[in-house]
Design a protein around this motif. Sequence first.
Motif, short mmCIF file in Angstrom:
data_model
loop_
_atom_site.label_atom_id
_atom_site.label_comp_id
_atom_site.label_asym_id
_atom_site.label_seq_id
_atom_site.Cartn_x
_atom_site.Cartn_y
_atom_site.Cartn_z
N ALA A 149 58.43 -86.76 28.78
CA ALA A 149 59.33 -86.16 29.76
C ALA A 149 60.56 -85.65 29.03
O ALA A 149 61.17 -86.39 28.26
CB ALA A 149 59.73 -87.19 30.80
N SER A 150 60.90 -84.39 29.23
CA SER A 150 62.12 -83.83 28.65
C SER A 150 63.25 -84.02 29.64
O SER A 150 63.21 -83.49 30.75
CB SER A 150 61.94 -82.34 28.36
OG SER A 150 61.42 -82.14 27.09
N LEU A 151 64.23 -84.79 29.24
CA LEU A 151 65.33 -85.13 30.15
C LEU A 151 66.65 -84.85 29.47
O LEU A 151 66.75 -84.82 28.25
CB LEU A 151 65.25 -86.63 30.50
CG LEU A 151 63.90 -87.10 31.08
CD1 LEU A 151 63.79 -88.62 31.00
CD2 LEU A 151 63.76 -86.62 32.52
N GLN A 189 74.04 -93.48 33.39
CA GLN A 189 73.22 -92.40 33.96
C GLN A 189 71.99 -92.14 33.08
O GLN A 189 70.89 -91.89 33.59
CB GLN A 189 74.07 -91.14 34.08
CG GLN A 189 73.54 -90.14 35.10
CD GLN A 189 74.46 -88.95 35.26
OE1 GLN A 189 75.31 -88.69 34.40
NE2 GLN A 189 74.29 -88.22 36.35
N THR A 190 72.18 -92.20 31.77
CA THR A 190 71.04 -92.06 30.86
C THR A 190 70.00 -93.13 31.13
O THR A 190 68.79 -92.86 31.20
CB THR A 190 71.52 -92.14 29.39
OG1 THR A 190 72.34 -90.99 29.12
CG2 THR A 190 70.35 -92.16 28.42
N ALA A 210 66.03 -92.69 32.33
CA ALA A 210 64.92 -93.25 31.54
C ALA A 210 64.05 -94.14 32.43
O ALA A 210 62.81 -94.10 32.36
CB ALA A 210 65.47 -94.04 30.36
N ARG A 211 64.70 -94.91 33.29
CA ARG A 211 63.96 -95.77 34.22
C ARG A 211 63.07 -94.94 35.13
O ARG A 211 61.92 -95.28 35.39
CB ARG A 211 64.96 -96.56 35.09
CG ARG A 211 65.05 -97.99 34.66
CD ARG A 211 65.90 -98.78 35.65
NE ARG A 211 66.70 -99.72 34.91
CZ ARG A 211 67.84 -100.25 35.32
NH1 ARG A 211 68.34 -99.89 36.49
NH2 ARG A 211 68.47 -101.11 34.58
N ASP A 212 63.64 -93.85 35.63
CA ASP A 212 62.90 -92.97 36.53
C ASP A 212 61.68 -92.37 35.84
O ASP A 212 60.58 -92.33 36.40
CB ASP A 212 63.84 -91.87 37.03
CG ASP A 212 63.13 -90.88 37.92
OD1 ASP A 212 62.64 -91.29 39.00
OD2 ASP A 212 63.01 -89.69 37.54
N ALA A 213 61.85 -91.93 34.58
CA ALA A 213 60.73 -91.35 33.83
C ALA A 213 59.63 -92.40 33.65
O ALA A 213 58.43 -92.11 33.81
CB ALA A 213 61.20 -90.85 32.47
N ALA A 220 65.84 -99.08 28.94
CA ALA A 220 65.12 -98.70 30.16
C ALA A 220 63.65 -98.41 29.88
O ALA A 220 62.78 -98.70 30.72
CB ALA A 220 65.78 -97.49 30.80
N LEU A 221 63.35 -97.83 28.70
CA LEU A 221 61.96 -97.46 28.40
C LEU A 221 61.12 -98.67 27.98
O LEU A 221 59.89 -98.61 28.02
CB LEU A 221 61.90 -96.42 27.28
CG LEU A 221 62.32 -94.99 27.62
CD1 LEU A 221 62.17 -94.10 26.38
CD2 LEU A 221 61.50 -94.43 28.78
N GLY A 222 61.79 -99.74 27.57
CA GLY A 222 61.06 -100.90 27.02
C GLY A 222 60.74 -100.67 25.56
O GLY A 222 60.83 -99.55 25.05
N HIS A 223 60.30 -101.75 24.89
CA HIS A 223 60.16 -101.65 23.43
C HIS A 223 58.98 -100.79 23.01
O HIS A 223 58.93 -100.30 21.88
CB HIS A 223 60.05 -103.06 22.82
CG HIS A 223 58.74 -103.72 23.10
ND1 HIS A 223 58.47 -104.35 24.30
CD2 HIS A 223 57.60 -103.81 22.35
CE1 HIS A 223 57.22 -104.81 24.27
NE2 HIS A 223 56.67 -104.50 23.11
N ASP A 224 58.00 -100.56 23.92
CA ASP A 224 56.86 -99.75 23.49
C ASP A 224 56.93 -98.29 23.96
O ASP A 224 56.02 -97.51 23.70
CB ASP A 224 55.55 -100.40 23.97
CG ASP A 224 55.55 -100.59 25.49
OD1 ASP A 224 56.63 -100.43 26.10
OD2 ASP A 224 54.48 -100.90 26.05
#
Lengths: 393, 393
Positions: A136-138, A146-147, A151-154, A187-191
């Motif tokens: 996802a390009s964000l 906000q960042t 990231a959570r939303d993606a 937010a993305l987690g380690h993986d």
Amino acid sequence: MQIESVDFFYLSMPEVTLEADGSQDALLVRVAAGGHVGFGECEAAPLPSIAAFVCPPSHGACQPVSASVLGRALNSPADIAAIAADVAYNSMDVLQAAHTFSGIEMALWDILGKALGEPVWKLLGYRASHAKTPYASLLFGDDAQQTMLRARDAKARGFKAAKFGWGPIGRGTPQQDAEHFMAAREALGHDGILLVDVGQIFGEDVARAAARLPALEAAGVVWLEEPFHASALQEYGALARQCGKVRLAGGEGAHNASMARHLIDYGGIGFVQIDCGRIGGIGPAKQVADHAVAKGITYVNHTFTWHLALSASLQPFAGLADHTICEYPAAPKELAVALTRNHLLPDRHGAVCAPDAPGLGIEIDGDAVRRYQLDTELRVAGRILYRSPKFPG
Amino acid sequence: MQIESVDFFYLSMPEVTLEADGSQDALLVRVAAGGHVGFGECEAAPLPSIAAFVCPPSHGACQPVSASVLGRALNSPADIAAIAADVAYNSMDVLQAAHTFSGIEMALWDILGKALGEPVWKLLGYRASHAKTPYASLLFGDDAQQTMLRARDAKARGFKAAKFGWGPIGRGTPQQDAEHFMAAREALGHDGILLVDVGQIFGEDVARAAARLPALEAAGVVWLEEPFHASALQEYGALARQCGKVRLAGGEGAHNASMARHLIDYGGIGFVQIDCGRIGGIGPAKQVADHAVAKGITYVNHTFTWHLALSASLQPFAGLADHTICEYPAAPKELAVALTRNHLLPDRHGAVCAPDAPGLGIEIDGDAVRRYQLDTELRVAGRILYRSPKFPG
């Protein structure tokens, strides 16, 4: 077959903002040859690209792109390469010509594939179209909070990879930037695959870019994209030598295959990102993919518009099973969604593929073209050189 | 001062042929600021360059050149550099932008020089404007005999240096090419400076270019210009390593300073040829001149149009006493002669100088502008984005 016509359609959202969103307008190219019709897209700036197709010649090495395209034979990939060579030679001094021809070149492959009943990636010599992991390009948020939310939303939308770009990065302190990188990682987690694009913000200043490397490493960022302007080979090379696990990425600004090869050979990038709508189309992009393989680095598409451009951009590396990341327009404007009848949607594993269908495998929606088309006219010395064509049907 | 207006004048001969003659049309730029007026020229392809100034934005990094220029402060060379940096950033994805801005940038220096009562070369930090030896730019004949006659004619007109270009070279055998080189040498005499320009004829084919080296060496040719396309750094480098006394020349295709620096650092050229109408104007050209000095190679202007462009092109190396060769439009079309009231004529030693006069020191002939102007109009979505302005007076 013979190239009978080349038509440009300037499409736009009713309002175009200055956000870093390339899906707000489009220059669609329609080419007809031998009873077939093919489509492509020029990235970006529709008006200068149209002008480069129709402009009066200034001299022999400054001819409009049309002079090297109309009426030409189109029966094989070699014909496409021959046309490309003539454009490069006859339009040598028309800087915009590479962008103009990019969309035409895609359409030529689309036609050839339809005529031969083969997907373009097969015509390029690949045996299979391998699945790619879309990111996802964000845009970075105004602050780290906000960042994190973006990231959570993606992640919630199923993306395993996210690229954050532009926004405040490089405009404040390295510490402020570090907070954004860590917020995205958290937010993305380690993986999750985390990528960062700074959109040429450091110009030619290697030290300012290097000051961000520790935070990028700490956040497990896979690549740092476009730290410098597209031609700053020595600065790329200098920064690459200071990189640990983070690799540099770049190439979207390349308007010929040589420029992209130089970023690999002299600039030391680990990921070469090619926009087929700028580099001259699919043929030169495939040359870059071959070079990336030879040099052991990874090819990635650059696509920030719509699914015709996405299909075209996937072709040059469709057959490279190990080159698994792909850029995917994650939140395009309505225009970019409406323009095609079919879309390259992620499968149940979240992966996307170049279509297994003749040509580029994308159907254009004529109603959408008519709805978003901007009436355009170019006139010189009493002659109308260009007037918006009607989309057939 | 503040930049109040930027006007483009598309000028053309009634008929433009496909010969390799860049003086057949011109895009004149007129900029007004603080009661002063400055002029510049964009090389080449007027229509796409105008379009890049007025086009609707596609997104934040794809804005028209106008967005970074109009209304800006203009009080020092640093202001010009700041505007240039903004154009590069805000018009990142408009490929033609560099050519468009080149003419504007020249005009900004012209204004600044007029306002400060100084020639541009002084604003660039030079103390003197050194005389240069102009070479006649000529086309190879259809056969060696014709080449010899043209060389004889140039010598009779007082030129001590002649550059032969294009024509049949590279299209036949190395032996046929050798006959042309020797014919030119014979006619110029042993002390004439002989230069050869092959206009990118070898594409990326190092072996075909190298096959001409023995004949070039035998004819005492000083430089071999543009054997390959402008971005073919590795091919330049490979050929340079095979050269003896002949040195490679190139750089006219550079649309930023980095590209020219790469031809020096990676391409191994001995002469870097800069067109101020393409590289972004006088500022980036001066950066290349500084780099050439640092690397011990020679800077040369590329000028195939008229005397406003010639003055602009001489400024970046005016102060370099050892860089003595300059390109000089030897047989321009009437348009190119008529456009300026004064001309940079060779002195009694046959040498030319950047003028010791405020700004670029060139007066535009308004009558000629009006006589050769092409009525041009660009319209998008009902709005006229550009219509040929009237030249004042």
